[in-house]
Design a protein around this motif. Structure first.
Motif: not given
Length: 381
Positions: A121-147
């Motif tokens: 469970a620890d490994g699973y949650e850590e991987a999900r946290r990193w995935a969420v951070r990557r998604e947030e970072s990717s979304r933020r980069e997209f928003v900045d480029d869009l605007l």
């Protein structure tokens, strides 16, 4: 006490137990058990704990399950199924002959299972946290480029990855309040969720930029901007000062950045001129964009028309304020007096003084226009 192998108890078949555990867990891949049953067998025989290296490998398996999209509950179900299916065939269980020995084996096995599942469970949650951070970072980069108007050729493809369908013609609405809007805040989440519940979720993008709350949507959803305004008001309440600027519909991948710029300009003009109301559309404020294009000419007009007012007793601020209110009230002296909380005679006296100092009559169509533009220009500058 010597352990005896009970008659009729099968020898542990790791592959078969893994297969049956996978079936019991609704088809979760059996390879996620990698090494678990063998380690459980050793613990049952020796009564120790799972080694640190094995717990690290369970964390790695948990991360792998997250990457494959296996739900955590399903992965844990796989391990629990494997544990109870393996129980009768574990060496320690097969070799137990007394209640005391059986209790010790059971304690060791289930302690090991608990540790393995915890590490998974620890490994699973850590991987999900990193995935969420990557998604947030990717979304933020997209928003900045869009605007900001960067990497326009890639925007449509990247938009799909963040769950947004880039429209052919885009309209952007921007909200500003006393406090900056922050990604992930309750206000942003509520407005986002409410808008998505009313339209296809892929048609609207709610985000933040430079402390502003931003809504991007297609021109065909005419009511989207109005709904955005309503939700902002309902979320912030009447006690909070807020304004919304709405850009014009713009075409192509660069449409959002152009409409966003217009919406921001509308907010800026509304704030500088202290325009009434909460919603300000770029299409209604085009004249101010024209005025602002040649700042040198505008500054020259303001200086030539209004600088003589400095000769008035106490300075010209009161006269400029009266002019501003007079024009805002549709050149109606009685309404101007009500707004300024002064008498009508005081208003007419001040307007007469303006005419004496500048040579321009506020009630004359042409001369009044010059005065009005000069007053607005002073605020814009």
């Amino acid at each position: 006490m010597a352990r005896k192998k009970p008659v009729g108890v099968p020898v542990m078949d790791v592959a078969d137990i893994a297969r049956r555990a996978s079936e019991d867990a609704q088809g979760v891949p059996a390879d996620l058990l990698d090494g678990y049953l063998e380690a459980l067998a050793e613990v049952s025989a020796g009564g120790g704990r799972l080694p640190v290296e094995h717990l690290e490998s369970r964390r790695a398996v948990g991360a792998l399950a997250a990457e494959r999209g296996v739900p955590m509950r399903a992965a844990i179900d796989l391990y629990l199924s494997a544990t109870w299916l393996a129980w009768p065939a574990l060496p320690g269980v097969r070799g137990s002959t007394g209640a005391e020995m059986f209790g010790a084996v059971g304690k060791a096995v289930f302690r090991a299972a608990d540790a393995a599942v915890g590490a998974l469970a620890d490994g699973y949650e850590e991987a999900r946290r990193w995935a969420v951070r990557r998604e947030e970072s990717s979304r933020r980069e997209f928003v900045d480029d869009l605007l900001d108007g960067r990497n326009l050729r890639e925007l449509a493809e990247r938009a799909e990855r963040v769950g947004f369908r880039l429209p052919g013609r885009s309209v952007v609405a921007v909200a500003a309040a006393d406090e900056s809007f922050v990604d992930g805040s309750g206000t942003v989440r509520r407005v986002d969720a409410s808008l998505r519940a009313r339209v296809d979720a892929r048609d609207v993008l709610v985000t933040t930029k430079d402390g502003l709350l931003v809504c991007v949507g297609p021109e065909r959803l005419i009511a989207l901007a109005e709904e955005f305004v309503r939700l902002v008001g309902a979320t912030l309440g009447e006690d909070v000062r807020w304004r919304v600027g709405v850009g014009r519909a713009e075409e192509g991948p660069g449409g959002p950045v152009r409409s966003f710029g217009q919406a921001r300009d509308a907010l800026d003009v509304a704030a500088r001129l202290d325009l009434p109301g909460r919603v300000h559309r770029a299409s209604d404020l085009l004249v101010f964009r024209v005025l602002g294009r040649d700042r040198a000419a505008l500054a020259g007009l303001v200086s030539a028309v209004l600088s003589p007012l400095r000769q008035a007793r106490g300075g010209g601020e009161v006269l400029v304020e009266t002019l501003s209110a007079y024009f805002a009230c549709g050149r109606v002296a009685t309404e101007c007096a009500r707004v300024l909380h002064i008498g009508v005679r005081t208003v007419t006296h001040r307007l007469k003084r303006v005419e004496e100092l500048t040579g321009y009559r506020a009630d004359d169509p042409v001369q009044g226009l010059t005065l009005h533009v000069a007053v607005l220009g002073a605020k814009l500058l």
